[in-house]
Enzyme design. Structure first.
Site, PDB file in Angstrom:
ATOM      1  N   ASP A 180     -16.436  14.948 -32.389  1.00 52.56           N
ATOM      2  CA  ASP A 180     -17.376  14.928 -33.662  1.00 52.56           C
ATOM      3  C   ASP A 180     -17.113  12.480 -33.827  1.00 52.56           C
ATOM      4  O   ASP A 180     -16.016  12.846 -33.763  1.00 52.56           O
ATOM      5  CB  ASP A 180     -16.790  15.266 -34.825  1.00 52.56           C
ATOM      6  N   GLY A 181     -18.138  12.836 -34.773  1.00 52.04           N
ATOM      7  CA  GLY A 181     -18.421  11.053 -34.780  1.00 52.04           C
ATOM      8  C   GLY A 181     -18.577  10.162 -33.264  1.00 52.04           C
ATOM      9  O   GLY A 181     -18.500   8.721 -33.681  1.00 52.04           O
ATOM     10  N   ARG A 185     -27.380   5.395 -30.305  1.00 55.49           N
ATOM     11  CA  ARG A 185     -26.181   6.702 -30.500  1.00 55.49           C
ATOM     12  C   ARG A 185     -26.050   7.108 -28.607  1.00 55.49           C
ATOM     13  O   ARG A 185     -24.133   7.223 -29.303  1.00 55.49           O
ATOM     14  CB  ARG A 185     -26.854   7.658 -31.022  1.00 55.49           C
ATOM     15  N   ASN A 206     -27.347  21.175 -31.037  1.00 57.59           N
ATOM     16  CA  ASN A 206     -27.365  20.180 -30.510  1.00 57.59           C
ATOM     17  C   ASN A 206     -28.849  19.726 -30.768  1.00 57.59           C
ATOM     18  O   ASN A 206     -29.267  19.186 -30.171  1.00 57.59           O
ATOM     19  CB  ASN A 206     -26.484  19.180 -29.819  1.00 57.59           C
ATOM     20  N   ARG A 231     -15.393  20.566 -41.845  1.00 60.62           N
ATOM     21  CA  ARG A 231     -16.123  22.176 -40.931  1.00 60.62           C
ATOM     22  C   ARG A 231     -15.455  22.737 -39.429  1.00 60.62           C
ATOM     23  O   ARG A 231     -15.099  21.717 -38.519  1.00 60.62           O
ATOM     24  CB  ARG A 231     -17.053  21.447 -41.146  1.00 60.62           C
TER      25      ARG A 231
END
Length: 253
Positions: A33-34, A46, A81, A207
């Site tokens: 993640d990230g 991104r 996603n 999470r």
């Protein structure tokens, strides 16, 4: 997601030392993640974060193998996603394609078994064929099993398992009374594998994000406040040391 690259560096010495020092988990899960936030912090698109995250994946996956982890499951692309912007999803599909092709060339000297968990049917025929080819070419290797979760969601996985069990009951090959926890586990994507002992989530988010819900009933979690592209072998070492310090009671005293 992205697999291994060229110019391999042998860290087997460091891995062996860590394995002697600690009681290692047999199965590690990582929620990668990230990537997007990493790119945003740097004023980059991104997709640049996803490329950088893929490099981290190469490094950490090989290091897990060298340390002595027997099973590694990485969360590469979830069922949710697909909701991301079309250009970002397209960039990810391009990354998957290039790295799956690369893996077929560069995995020949690796002992790692590659498996894909999730609904492959959501991907293009070309990507599905590359997944199948990677699995087939690596299936007899003796080393670590790498599960790459693509188009994966744990609720979807459980629903799929229940439907398959119900179909067998309807066909008369199974009775409702035969349904046990083990039977359900045997119908999950990870059938035949131990449940994860440790799940690591970089990026500081608290999470589980629909990842291995059934399998993680007694899993130890380590949350690290570092975005995935910045995650290092030293961070993995720290997570393994945290895991080794835990007292796993499985509901007992």
């Amino acid at each position: 997601m992205a697999l291994f690259g060229k110019n391999k560096k042998d860290d087997s010495g460091a891995g062996a030392a860590l394995a002697q020092e600690l009681v290692l988990p047999k199965h590690v899960g990582i929620i990668m993640d990230g990537n997007g936030r990493w790119a945003k912090q740097r004023g980059l698109p991104r997709k640049a974060g996803h490329r950088e995250g893929a490099q981290t994946f190469r490094t950490i996956t090989r290091y897990c193998s060298q340390v002595g982890i027997r099973y590694l499951t990485v969360y590469a692309f979830s069922t949710e996603n697909w909701k991301r912007p079309e250009d970002e999803v397209g960039a990810l599909m391009g990354l998957f394609k290039s790295y799956l092709k690369e893996a077929l060339e560069d995995f020949q000297d690796d002992d790692i078994v590659v498996r894909f968990i999730g609904d492959k049917s959501g991907f293009s025929p070309e990507l599905q064929a590359l997944m199948d080819e990677n699995e087939e070419s690596s299936k007899n290797r003796p080393g670590m099993v790498l599960n790459i979760a693509m188009n994966y969601g744990s609720r979807d996985e459980i629903v799929r398992a229940v439907k398959n069990i119900c179909a067998k009951v309807e066909a008369g090959s199974l009775r409702a009374a035969d349904v046990t926890e083990q039977l359900v586990a045997d119908h999950l994507y990870t059938a035949g594998q131990p449940d994860p002992d440790l799940i690591i989530r970089p990026s500081g988010e608290y999470r589980i994000s629909n990842f291995m819900l059934w399998q993680s009933a007694y899993t130890e979690f380590v949350i690290m406040n570092k975005l995935w592209p910045d995650f290092t072998k030293a961070d993995l070492d720290e997570a393994l040391r945290i895991y080794a310090s835990r007292n796993r009671r499985y509901g007992g005293v």
